[in-house]
Design a protein around this motif. Structure first.
Motif, PDB file in Angstrom:
ATOM      1  N   UNK A 141       1.222   0.952  14.029  1.00 56.35           N
ATOM      2  CA  UNK A 141       0.349   0.848  12.773  1.00 56.35           C
ATOM      3  C   UNK A 141       0.858   1.854  12.171  1.00 56.35           C
ATOM      4  N   UNK A 142       1.159   1.896  10.758  1.00 54.36           N
ATOM      5  CA  UNK A 142       1.659   2.900  10.183  1.00 54.36           C
ATOM      6  C   UNK A 142       0.974   3.399   8.628  1.00 54.36           C
ATOM      7  N   UNK A 143       0.881   4.776   8.571  1.00 59.83           N
ATOM      8  CA  UNK A 143       0.326   5.302   7.303  1.00 59.83           C
ATOM      9  C   UNK A 143       1.686   5.653   6.436  1.00 59.83           C
ATOM     10  N   UNK A 144       1.562   5.287   5.388  1.00 60.25           N
ATOM     11  CA  UNK A 144       2.662   5.893   4.508  1.00 60.25           C
ATOM     12  C   UNK A 144       2.155   6.379   3.158  1.00 60.25           C
ATOM     13  N   UNK A 145       2.842   7.459   2.950  1.00 59.22           N
ATOM     14  CA  UNK A 145       2.531   8.002   1.649  1.00 59.22           C
ATOM     15  C   UNK A 145       3.726   8.936   1.157  1.00 59.22           C
ATOM     16  N   UNK A 146       3.731   9.545  -0.082  1.00 55.79           N
ATOM     17  CA  UNK A 146       2.567   9.246  -1.060  1.00 55.79           C
ATOM     18  C   UNK A 146       2.532   8.176  -2.103  1.00 55.79           C
ATOM     19  N   UNK A 147       4.248   7.538  -2.046  1.00 58.30           N
ATOM     20  CA  UNK A 147       4.340   6.817  -3.120  1.00 58.30           C
ATOM     21  C   UNK A 147       3.876   5.537  -2.807  1.00 58.30           C
ATOM     22  N   UNK A 148       2.948   5.014  -3.571  1.00 58.53           N
ATOM     23  CA  UNK A 148       2.487   3.488  -3.413  1.00 58.53           C
ATOM     24  C   UNK A 148       3.601   2.417  -3.698  1.00 58.53           C
ATOM     25  N   UNK A 153       6.943  -1.762  -1.843  1.00 61.19           N
ATOM     26  CA  UNK A 153       8.396  -2.365  -1.850  1.00 61.19           C
ATOM     27  C   UNK A 153       8.950  -2.336  -0.357  1.00 61.19           C
ATOM     28  N   UNK A 154       8.395  -1.443   0.310  1.00 57.52           N
ATOM     29  CA  UNK A 154       8.941  -1.488   1.962  1.00 57.52           C
ATOM     30  C   UNK A 154       8.221  -2.396   2.701  1.00 57.52           C
ATOM     31  N   UNK A 159       8.281  -6.645   6.007  1.00 55.88           N
ATOM     32  CA  UNK A 159       7.270  -7.741   6.383  1.00 55.88           C
ATOM     33  C   UNK A 159       6.067  -6.975   7.003  1.00 55.88           C
ATOM     34  N   UNK A 160       6.094  -5.270   6.976  1.00 58.86           N
ATOM     35  CA  UNK A 160       5.181  -4.645   7.651  1.00 58.86           C
ATOM     36  C   UNK A 160       3.951  -4.630   6.803  1.00 58.86           C
ATOM     37  N   UNK A 161       2.848  -4.024   7.195  1.00 56.33           N
ATOM     38  CA  UNK A 161       1.703  -3.811   6.359  1.00 56.33           C
ATOM     39  C   UNK A 161       1.102  -2.419   6.666  1.00 56.33           C
ATOM     40  N   UNK A 162       2.158  -1.520   6.165  1.00 59.00           N
ATOM     41  CA  UNK A 162       1.633  -0.174   6.246  1.00 59.00           C
ATOM     42  C   UNK A 162       0.417   0.001   5.241  1.00 59.00           C
ATOM     43  N   UNK A 163      -0.545   0.821   5.699  1.00 58.12           N
ATOM     44  CA  UNK A 163      -1.644   1.312   4.927  1.00 58.12           C
ATOM     45  C   UNK A 163      -0.854   2.483   3.662  1.00 58.12           C
ATOM     46  N   UNK A 164      -1.296   2.322   2.774  1.00 62.98           N
ATOM     47  CA  UNK A 164      -0.471   3.156   1.495  1.00 62.98           C
ATOM     48  C   UNK A 164      -1.389   4.180   0.937  1.00 62.98           C
ATOM     49  N   UNK A 165      -0.942   5.380   0.909  1.00 62.79           N
ATOM     50  CA  UNK A 165      -1.543   6.410   0.065  1.00 62.79           C
ATOM     51  C   UNK A 165      -1.412   5.864  -1.381  1.00 62.79           C
ATOM     52  N   UNK A 166      -2.511   6.388  -2.225  1.00 63.18           N
ATOM     53  CA  UNK A 166      -2.556   6.074  -3.667  1.00 63.18           C
ATOM     54  C   UNK A 166      -2.002   7.020  -4.395  1.00 63.18           C
TER      55      UNK A 166
END
Ligand code: 13P
Ligand code: SF4
Length: 309
Positions: A141-148, A153-154, A159-166
């Motif tokens: 389970x991935x948190x990705x930031x800061x570029x939404x 795109x990633x 095919x991942x469902x990373x949670x994205x920073x806004x």
């Protein structure tokens, strides 16, 4: 003596190396020892034998170099050269986000402060993001930031469902889709080359999506007669030097009046001038410091990136 000669002389005397990002003013790129994208600059900093690194780029790039080379002097010709994207993610806010997602892996874009990198499991750049995310366990389970936009795109490519920073980069987020469609009609044979920090609507109109280095490599390899470039227009300097007969068409931002330019430029990158570079190197001012504890933590996530690249 020209200012370029003065700078090169100072480099020799002080055993200094000048590193420049592709978004720098052309004359700054031309005087540098090394030009690269964010990944290449970090890789180069990690292996340099120079005593002084002068980072002609934005602040997070200089901080990354300092974390990798704590014993070297790292200088930035203008310490005000920040990054709207890095500013959109403060360490205290990231800490709260992590607390709300305790079993997540934190993947951060290199466009972040050292403090944010210290809270990160692995750093990525636009050059290696797909490769690194693909190496993480399938069920991570991935948190990705800061570029939404990069995060979206990633997600779409892996095919991942990373949670994205806004967060977003104000330069890449403001390209005009209308202007791009018009340019595509006017130049039907031109391929559209786009940086993944751009919005989905722009990505959908593109032929090639990639990091600064990937776009440059594409141009050098294919040498088509013309390209529409959807990223910070400083990169066209090196593209044009590599392929003098090719035509590069920059896409303007949505509201050209607000930036006073029909090209799309990062005002932070433009803060570095030859005069500031010369003065900084001559006087050894504008040193970049990262507190020991933060650098020690941050360098782990940077090293992890370098190992996984
Ligand atoms: P890259 O150099 O990784 O392509 O990043 C672009 C950018 O916006 C740098 O700030
Ligand atoms: Fe930051 Fe955007 Fe400038 Fe890159 S182009 S340094 S992401 S503000």
């Amino acid at each position: 003596m020209t200012i370029q000669e003065e700078i090169r002389d100072l480099c020799r005397q002080k055993k200094a190396v000048i590193m420049a990002h592709y978004y720098q003013r052309g004359e700054v790129q031309d005087v540098a020892d090394f030009i690269g994208d964010s990944l290449a600059l970090a890789q180069q900093a990690a292996k340099t034998e120079a005593d002084i690194i002068v980072m002609c780029g934005v602040h997070f790039m200089a901080e990354t170099a300092k974390c990798l080379c704590p014993d070297k002097k790292v200088l930035i010709p203008d310490p005000q050269a920040g990054c709207s994207l890095a500013d959109s993610c403060q360490a205290a806010d990231l800490r709260k986000w992590k607390e709300q997602h305790p079993d997540y892996t934190v993947v951060s874009y290199v466009n972040t402060s050292a403090e944010v990198k210290a809270l990160t499991d692995v750093v990525v750049t636009s050059s290696n993001a797909l490769k690194i995310v693909n190496q993480l366990p399938k069920d991570a389970k991935i948190l990705f930031g800061p570029d939404q936009n990069l995060g979206n795109y990633i997600n779409s490519m892996t095919g991942r469902q990373m949670e994205l920073w806004n967060g977003s980069c104000h330069v890449h987020a403001r390209f005009s889709a209308e202007a791009l469609m018009r340019l595509k009609q006017e130049h039907p044979n031109a391929k559209v080359l786009t940086h993944p920090e751009c919005k989905q609507v722009i990505i959908n109109l593109s032929d090639v999506v990639g990091s600064t280095q990937a776009l440059l490599n594409y141009v050098r390899e294919h040498k088509d007669p013309e390209y529409i470039i959807v990223t910070e227009w400083g990169v066209i300097h090196e593209m044009q030097k590599s392929c003098p007969d090719v035509r590069f068409i920059p896409v303007p931002p949505e509201v050209t009046e607000s930036v006073g330019c029909s090209c799309n430029e990062c005002e932070y990158m433009r803060m570095i001038t030859l005069e500031k570079l010369r003065d900084t190197l001559r006087d050894e001012t504008n040193t970049v410091e990262v507190p020991y504890n933060i650098a020690k933590q941050a360098v782990r996530s940077i090293h992890r990136m370098l190992e996984m690249s």
